[in-house]
Design an enzyme around this catalytic site. Sequence first.
Site, PDB file in Angstrom:
ATOM      1  N   SER A  16      20.473  -8.277  21.918  1.00  0.00           N
ATOM      2  CA  SER A  16      19.178  -8.809  21.475  1.00  0.00           C
ATOM      3  C   SER A  16      19.282 -10.187  20.819  1.00  0.00           C
ATOM      4  CB  SER A  16      18.483  -7.816  20.552  1.00  0.00           C
ATOM      5  OG  SER A  16      18.111  -6.679  21.285  1.00  0.00           O
ATOM      6  N   THR A  61      16.648   0.001  17.124  1.00  0.00           N
ATOM      7  CA  THR A  61      17.242   0.746  18.229  1.00  0.00           C
ATOM      8  C   THR A  61      17.841   2.051  17.717  1.00  0.00           C
ATOM      9  OG1 THR A  61      18.663   0.550  20.179  1.00  0.00           O
ATOM     10  CG2 THR A  61      19.420  -0.597  18.210  1.00  0.00           C
ATOM     11  N   LYS A  65      14.471   4.762  15.855  1.00  0.00           N
ATOM     12  CA  LYS A  65      13.124   4.493  16.392  1.00  0.00           C
ATOM     13  C   LYS A  65      12.065   5.451  15.845  1.00  0.00           C
ATOM     14  CE  LYS A  65      14.503   2.268  20.719  1.00  0.00           C
ATOM     15  NZ  LYS A  65      14.336   2.224  22.172  1.00  0.00           N
ATOM     16  N   ASP A 102       9.087  -0.979  24.926  1.00  0.00           N
ATOM     17  CA  ASP A 102      10.010  -0.521  25.981  1.00  0.00           C
ATOM     18  C   ASP A 102       9.291  -0.295  27.318  1.00  0.00           C
ATOM     19  OD1 ASP A 102      12.323  -0.543  24.417  1.00  0.00           O
ATOM     20  OD2 ASP A 102      11.972   1.480  23.669  1.00  0.00           O
ATOM     21  N   GLY A 128      12.768  12.814  28.066  1.00  0.00           N
ATOM     22  CA  GLY A 128      13.198  12.501  26.701  1.00  0.00           C
ATOM     23  C   GLY A 128      12.435  11.296  26.167  1.00  0.00           C
ATOM     24  N   ASN A 150      12.022  17.314  35.119  1.00  0.00           N
ATOM     25  CA  ASN A 150      13.106  17.308  34.133  1.00  0.00           C
ATOM     26  C   ASN A 150      13.937  18.577  34.245  1.00  0.00           C
ATOM     27  OD1 ASN A 150      14.422  16.107  31.860  1.00  0.00           O
ATOM     28  ND2 ASN A 150      13.499  17.674  30.559  1.00  0.00           N
ATOM     29  N   THR A 152      15.014  20.444  31.854  1.00  0.00           N
ATOM     30  CA  THR A 152      14.301  21.441  31.053  1.00  0.00           C
ATOM     31  C   THR A 152      12.813  21.285  31.378  1.00  0.00           C
ATOM     32  OG1 THR A 152      15.963  21.070  29.347  1.00  0.00           O
ATOM     33  CG2 THR A 152      14.006  22.324  28.698  1.00  0.00           C
TER      34      THR A 152
HETATM   35  P1  ATR Z   1      16.446   9.381  25.772  1.00  0.00           P
HETATM   36  O1  ATR Z   1      15.809   9.020  24.472  1.00  0.00           O
HETATM   37  O2  ATR Z   1      17.449   8.371  26.270  1.00  0.00           O
HETATM   38  O3  ATR Z   1      15.446   9.751  26.818  1.00  0.00           O
HETATM   39  P2  ATR Z   1      16.959  12.163  25.240  1.00  0.00           P
HETATM   40  O4  ATR Z   1      15.686  12.274  24.488  1.00  0.00           O
HETATM   41  O5  ATR Z   1      18.184  12.846  24.724  1.00  0.00           O
HETATM   42  O6  ATR Z   1      17.375  10.642  25.446  1.00  0.00           O
HETATM   43  O7  ATR Z   1      16.675  12.660  26.761  1.00  0.00           O
HETATM   44  C1  ATR Z   1      17.673  12.644  27.717  1.00  0.00           C
HETATM   45  C2  ATR Z   1      17.055  13.011  29.077  1.00  0.00           C
HETATM   46  O8  ATR Z   1      18.092  13.029  30.050  1.00  0.00           O
HETATM   47  C3  ATR Z   1      16.418  14.390  29.100  1.00  0.00           C
HETATM   48  O9  ATR Z   1      15.345  14.386  30.006  1.00  0.00           O
HETATM   49  C4  ATR Z   1      17.572  15.254  29.619  1.00  0.00           C
HETATM   50  O10 ATR Z   1      17.170  16.465  30.210  1.00  0.00           O
HETATM   51  P3  ATR Z   1      16.889  17.775  29.263  1.00  0.00           P
HETATM   52  O11 ATR Z   1      15.569  17.557  28.641  1.00  0.00           O
HETATM   53  O12 ATR Z   1      16.900  18.904  30.217  1.00  0.00           O
HETATM   54  O13 ATR Z   1      18.028  17.804  28.275  1.00  0.00           O
HETATM   55  C5  ATR Z   1      18.146  14.343  30.643  1.00  0.00           C
HETATM   56  N1  ATR Z   1      19.547  14.622  31.004  1.00  0.00           N
HETATM   57  C6  ATR Z   1      20.653  14.353  30.272  1.00  0.00           C
HETATM   58  N2  ATR Z   1      21.774  14.712  30.952  1.00  0.00           N
HETATM   59  C7  ATR Z   1      21.348  15.222  32.164  1.00  0.00           C
HETATM   60  C8  ATR Z   1      22.005  15.747  33.313  1.00  0.00           C
HETATM   61  N3  ATR Z   1      23.359  15.828  33.370  1.00  0.00           N
HETATM   62  N4  ATR Z   1      21.241  16.149  34.353  1.00  0.00           N
HETATM   63  C9  ATR Z   1      19.889  16.063  34.320  1.00  0.00           C
HETATM   64  N5  ATR Z   1      19.209  15.577  33.252  1.00  0.00           N
HETATM   65  C10 ATR Z   1      19.930  15.163  32.198  1.00  0.00           C
END
Ligand code: ATR
Length: 270
Positions: A16, A61, A65, A102, A128, A150, A152
Amino acid sequence: MDKYVVVGNPIKHSKSPFIHQQFAQQTDQNIVYQKELVDLDGFSAFIQQFKAVGGKGCNVTVPFKEEAYALADTLSERARAAGAVNTLIFNADGSITGDNTDGQGLVGDLLNQQVAIKEKRILVIGAGGAARGCILPILNQSPSEVVIANRTASKAASLAQQFNHAGNIKSCEFAELSGVFDIIINSTSASLSGALPPIDESIIAQADCCYDMAYGSEETCFLAWARELGVAKTIDGLGMLVGQAAESFRIWRGVLPKTDSVLNQMRQGL
Ligand code: ATR
């Protein structure tokens, strides 16, 4: 000289300061922009102190946040929608406004790269913080539909529900994805660990553009996969990084800098 700072933990690798100094040169603005490593429990105290010594604004960052969101006296609509703040503005009356640039960084990058969003069908992979931050700016471009998928599934469902007043948006299980998506945006952290989302290859292959919010010196595995499947346009998240900085700069300085030459320099430095 007006002072700005980016705050995070870790912060060593933040680009930045470089980006904002380039913007300042380009637009003839006299600013100082530094990076600051702040203790995990020291965010609020640092912000108050930086404001007290005349700081004008701050980028925030990981992992601060959400704390910046809580600290701001007023929030922009997009910050409220994102549930997170990456830009603080110190107002003349002493109050602090929180914004989130963002999503605009992503949208601006897509438009810069001639990827239209209006009336397009868009798949967002991941639910996320990174996904949440970009949904409202995407919906504001009037896509025909946004689908969130997603790992989840419940997180995708609640995200879609949160925004269903703002446009045509729904969630879907990976295995149930169907139809053609014009743009597929990977917001997951999966590519950083070399993992691919479990999406049918035909869904990827039919897209006009695949975007990965991640970037690095090597092509991300998601973009390599898309390219091998014949996707014509694959874009990594470096432009989003420069774009969110440009939008913060615009808020603070009232002028939107051009991103192309900074982006080229950043690309060469990767
Ligand atoms: P960020 O702020 O960078 O979005 P986060 O809130 O931890 O970080 O979210 C990470 C995202 O990446 C989530 O959607 C996560 O899926 P889950 O909600 O099921 O945890 C996804 N993610 C991380 N590793 C993954 C993987 N190996 N395969 C699929 N999705 C993944």
